[in-house]
Scaffold this motif. Structure first.
Motif, PDB file in Angstrom:
ATOM      1  N   GLU A  20       0.848  -1.182   0.000  1.00 58.62           N
ATOM      2  CA  GLU A  20       0.000   0.000   0.000  1.00 58.62           C
ATOM      3  C   GLU A  20       0.882   1.230   0.000  1.00 58.62           C
ATOM      4  O   GLU A  20       1.836   1.310   0.743  1.00 58.62           O
ATOM      5  CB  GLU A  20      -0.859   0.017   1.270  1.00 58.62           C
ATOM      6  CG  GLU A  20      -2.285  -0.361   1.040  1.00 58.62           C
ATOM      7  CD  GLU A  20      -3.081  -0.267   2.323  1.00 58.62           C
ATOM      8  OE1 GLU A  20      -3.129   0.819   2.913  1.00 58.62           O
ATOM      9  OE2 GLU A  20      -3.638  -1.293   2.704  1.00 58.62           O
ATOM     10  N   THR A  21       0.541   2.194  -0.841  1.00 55.48           N
ATOM     11  CA  THR A  21       1.264   3.457  -0.846  1.00 55.48           C
ATOM     12  C   THR A  21       0.278   4.576  -0.558  1.00 55.48           C
ATOM     13  O   THR A  21      -0.930   4.416  -0.731  1.00 55.48           O
ATOM     14  CB  THR A  21       1.928   3.707  -2.208  1.00 55.48           C
ATOM     15  OG1 THR A  21       0.924   3.726  -3.215  1.00 55.48           O
ATOM     16  CG2 THR A  21       2.968   2.652  -2.516  1.00 55.48           C
ATOM     17  N   GLU A  22       0.811   5.722  -0.138  1.00 59.16           N
ATOM     18  CA  GLU A  22      -0.046   6.873   0.103  1.00 59.16           C
ATOM     19  C   GLU A  22      -0.595   7.358  -1.227  1.00 59.16           C
ATOM     20  O   GLU A  22       0.104   7.332  -2.235  1.00 59.16           O
ATOM     21  CB  GLU A  22       0.759   7.998   0.751  1.00 59.16           C
ATOM     22  CG  GLU A  22       1.119   7.737   2.181  1.00 59.16           C
ATOM     23  CD  GLU A  22       1.807   8.940   2.807  1.00 59.16           C
ATOM     24  OE1 GLU A  22       1.479  10.086   2.426  1.00 59.16           O
ATOM     25  OE2 GLU A  22       2.665   8.720   3.662  1.00 59.16           O
ATOM     26  N   PRO A  23      -1.831   7.836  -1.227  1.00 56.25           N
ATOM     27  CA  PRO A  23      -2.367   8.382  -2.470  1.00 56.25           C
ATOM     28  C   PRO A  23      -1.579   9.628  -2.874  1.00 56.25           C
ATOM     29  O   PRO A  23      -1.106  10.371  -2.023  1.00 56.25           O
ATOM     30  CB  PRO A  23      -3.816   8.726  -2.136  1.00 56.25           C
ATOM     31  CG  PRO A  23      -3.925   8.672  -0.659  1.00 56.25           C
ATOM     32  CD  PRO A  23      -2.774   7.898  -0.134  1.00 56.25           C
ATOM     33  N   GLU A  24      -1.433   9.811  -4.165  1.00 54.69           N
ATOM     34  CA  GLU A  24      -0.689  10.953  -4.675  1.00 54.69           C
ATOM     35  C   GLU A  24      -1.467  12.244  -4.420  1.00 54.69           C
ATOM     36  O   GLU A  24      -2.664  12.318  -4.684  1.00 54.69           O
ATOM     37  CB  GLU A  24      -0.477  10.766  -6.178  1.00 54.69           C
ATOM     38  CG  GLU A  24       0.521  11.680  -6.769  1.00 54.69           C
ATOM     39  CD  GLU A  24       0.892  11.244  -8.162  1.00 54.69           C
ATOM     40  OE1 GLU A  24       2.086  11.073  -8.405  1.00 54.69           O
ATOM     41  OE2 GLU A  24      -0.011  11.076  -8.981  1.00 54.69           O
ATOM     42  N   ALA A  25      -0.795  13.247  -3.893  1.00 62.73           N
ATOM     43  CA  ALA A  25      -1.438  14.529  -3.608  1.00 62.73           C
ATOM     44  C   ALA A  25      -1.751  15.245  -4.918  1.00 62.73           C
ATOM     45  O   ALA A  25      -0.973  15.193  -5.869  1.00 62.73           O
ATOM     46  CB  ALA A  25      -0.537  15.381  -2.735  1.00 62.73           C
ATOM     47  N   VAL A  26      -2.894  15.904  -4.952  1.00 60.82           N
ATOM     48  CA  VAL A  26      -3.290  16.688  -6.116  1.00 60.82           C
ATOM     49  C   VAL A  26      -3.725  18.076  -5.680  1.00 60.82           C
ATOM     50  O   VAL A  26      -4.131  18.286  -4.540  1.00 60.82           O
ATOM     51  CB  VAL A  26      -4.439  16.025  -6.919  1.00 60.82           C
ATOM     52  CG1 VAL A  26      -4.025  14.699  -7.491  1.00 60.82           C
ATOM     53  CG2 VAL A  26      -5.684  15.897  -6.090  1.00 60.82           C
ATOM     54  N   SER A  83       5.946  25.835  -8.538  1.00 65.93           N
ATOM     55  CA  SER A  83       7.352  26.047  -8.206  1.00 65.93           C
ATOM     56  C   SER A  83       7.710  25.375  -6.885  1.00 65.93           C
ATOM     57  O   SER A  83       8.848  24.970  -6.676  1.00 65.93           O
ATOM     58  CB  SER A  83       7.692  27.535  -8.162  1.00 65.93           C
ATOM     59  OG  SER A  83       6.849  28.222  -7.266  1.00 65.93           O
ATOM     60  N   SER A  84       6.715  25.263  -5.987  1.00 62.87           N
ATOM     61  CA  SER A  84       6.925  24.530  -4.743  1.00 62.87           C
ATOM     62  C   SER A  84       5.572  24.108  -4.185  1.00 62.87           C
ATOM     63  O   SER A  84       4.553  24.739  -4.459  1.00 62.87           O
ATOM     64  CB  SER A  84       7.686  25.380  -3.712  1.00 62.87           C
ATOM     65  OG  SER A  84       6.887  26.475  -3.298  1.00 62.87           O
ATOM     66  N   TYR A  85       5.597  23.022  -3.425  1.00 68.65           N
ATOM     67  CA  TYR A  85       4.381  22.525  -2.789  1.00 68.65           C
ATOM     68  C   TYR A  85       4.726  22.052  -1.389  1.00 68.65           C
ATOM     69  O   TYR A  85       5.655  21.259  -1.215  1.00 68.65           O
ATOM     70  CB  TYR A  85       3.758  21.378  -3.593  1.00 68.65           C
ATOM     71  CG  TYR A  85       2.507  20.828  -2.950  1.00 68.65           C
ATOM     72  CD1 TYR A  85       1.321  21.540  -3.009  1.00 68.65           C
ATOM     73  CD2 TYR A  85       2.524  19.630  -2.254  1.00 68.65           C
ATOM     74  CE1 TYR A  85       0.168  21.066  -2.399  1.00 68.65           C
ATOM     75  CE2 TYR A  85       1.374  19.151  -1.641  1.00 68.65           C
ATOM     76  CZ  TYR A  85       0.207  19.869  -1.716  1.00 68.65           C
ATOM     77  OH  TYR A  85      -0.928  19.406  -1.108  1.00 68.65           O
ATOM     78  N   ASP A  86       4.001  22.566  -0.404  1.00 65.41           N
ATOM     79  CA  ASP A  86       4.210  22.181   0.991  1.00 65.41           C
ATOM     80  C   ASP A  86       3.122  21.182   1.362  1.00 65.41           C
ATOM     81  O   ASP A  86       1.969  21.558   1.570  1.00 65.41           O
ATOM     82  CB  ASP A  86       4.146  23.407   1.885  1.00 65.41           C
ATOM     83  CG  ASP A  86       4.455  23.102   3.334  1.00 65.41           C
ATOM     84  OD1 ASP A  86       4.346  21.928   3.750  1.00 65.41           O
ATOM     85  OD2 ASP A  86       4.800  24.053   4.070  1.00 65.41           O
ATOM     86  N   LYS A  87       3.487  19.899   1.424  1.00 62.44           N
ATOM     87  CA  LYS A  87       2.487  18.865   1.683  1.00 62.44           C
ATOM     88  C   LYS A  87       1.920  18.941   3.095  1.00 62.44           C
ATOM     89  O   LYS A  87       0.831  18.441   3.350  1.00 62.44           O
ATOM     90  CB  LYS A  87       3.046  17.472   1.402  1.00 62.44           C
ATOM     91  CG  LYS A  87       4.140  17.033   2.330  1.00 62.44           C
ATOM     92  CD  LYS A  87       4.623  15.648   1.968  1.00 62.44           C
ATOM     93  CE  LYS A  87       5.750  15.240   2.892  1.00 62.44           C
ATOM     94  NZ  LYS A  87       6.233  13.917   2.603  1.00 62.44           N
ATOM     95  N   ASP A  88       2.640  19.580   4.019  1.00 60.20           N
ATOM     96  CA  ASP A  88       2.138  19.695   5.386  1.00 60.20           C
ATOM     97  C   ASP A  88       0.928  20.620   5.492  1.00 60.20           C
ATOM     98  O   ASP A  88      -0.003  20.356   6.240  1.00 60.20           O
ATOM     99  CB  ASP A  88       3.240  20.172   6.337  1.00 60.20           C
ATOM    100  CG  ASP A  88       4.341  19.132   6.495  1.00 60.20           C
ATOM    101  OD1 ASP A  88       4.042  17.918   6.379  1.00 60.20           O
ATOM    102  OD2 ASP A  88       5.499  19.534   6.714  1.00 60.20           O
ATOM    103  N   ASN A  89       0.938  21.728   4.739  1.00 61.80           N
ATOM    104  CA  ASN A  89      -0.197  22.647   4.817  1.00 61.80           C
ATOM    105  C   ASN A  89      -0.978  22.752   3.506  1.00 61.80           C
ATOM    106  O   ASN A  89      -1.970  23.458   3.430  1.00 61.80           O
ATOM    107  CB  ASN A  89       0.250  24.038   5.293  1.00 61.80           C
ATOM    108  CG  ASN A  89       1.192  24.713   4.328  1.00 61.80           C
ATOM    109  OD1 ASN A  89       1.262  24.379   3.156  1.00 61.80           O
ATOM    110  ND2 ASN A  89       1.931  25.688   4.821  1.00 61.80           N
ATOM    111  N   GLY A  90      -0.517  22.058   2.461  1.00 60.82           N
ATOM    112  CA  GLY A  90      -1.244  22.030   1.193  1.00 60.82           C
ATOM    113  C   GLY A  90      -1.093  23.288   0.361  1.00 60.82           C
ATOM    114  O   GLY A  90      -1.827  23.478  -0.599  1.00 60.82           O
ATOM    115  N   ASN A  91      -0.137  24.143   0.681  1.00 59.25           N
ATOM    116  CA  ASN A  91       0.058  25.378  -0.073  1.00 59.25           C
ATOM    117  C   ASN A  91       1.026  25.162  -1.227  1.00 59.25           C
ATOM    118  O   ASN A  91       2.033  24.483  -1.081  1.00 59.25           O
ATOM    119  CB  ASN A  91       0.595  26.487   0.833  1.00 59.25           C
ATOM    120  CG  ASN A  91      -0.437  26.970   1.821  1.00 59.25           C
ATOM    121  OD1 ASN A  91      -1.640  26.852   1.595  1.00 59.25           O
ATOM    122  ND2 ASN A  91       0.028  27.530   2.925  1.00 59.25           N
TER     123      ASN A  91
END
Length: 104
Positions: A20-26, A83-91
């Motif tokens: 099982e892998t984490e779903p890819e963030a979109v 240019s950047s994505y912060d997966k912790d806050n979704g920004n």
């Protein structure tokens, strides 16, 4: 994360492993359009009337999408690249390149 390992009669059927892998963030279409409008307002001092994108994109630096903005009666194509994505806050931050000429 290992979800399960099943080995039934290994000599005849082999072994099967399920991972099982984490779903890819979109970045959803709605969030993408708002983020692009916010970035344009911040960089040029004017918010477009609307931004329309064709759908969601992967939440990863380097992902890009072609969208269209409306400003008054004019419509312009644009390319937005994450240019950047912060997966912790979704920004996400975007590099945006607006076409020189209005869309035909």
């Amino acid at each position: 994360m290992l979800a399960g390992v099943v080995c039934a009669v290994p000599a005849l059927t082999g072994c099967s492993v399920s991972v099982e892998t984490e779903p890819e963030a979109v970045i959803t279409e709605e969030v993408l359009e708002k983020g692009i409008a916010d970035a344009l307002e911040k960089s040029v001092g004017q918010r477009p009337d609307s931004v329309e994108c064709p759908g969601s994109i992967k939440a990863a630096a380097g992902e890009s999408v072609r969208c269209e903005l409306s400003a008054g009666a004019d419509r312009y194509g644009l390319t937005a690249t994450v240019s950047s994505y912060d997966k912790d806050n979704g920004n996400a931050d975007y590099d945006i390149e607006v076409d020189d000429e209005p869309a035909g």
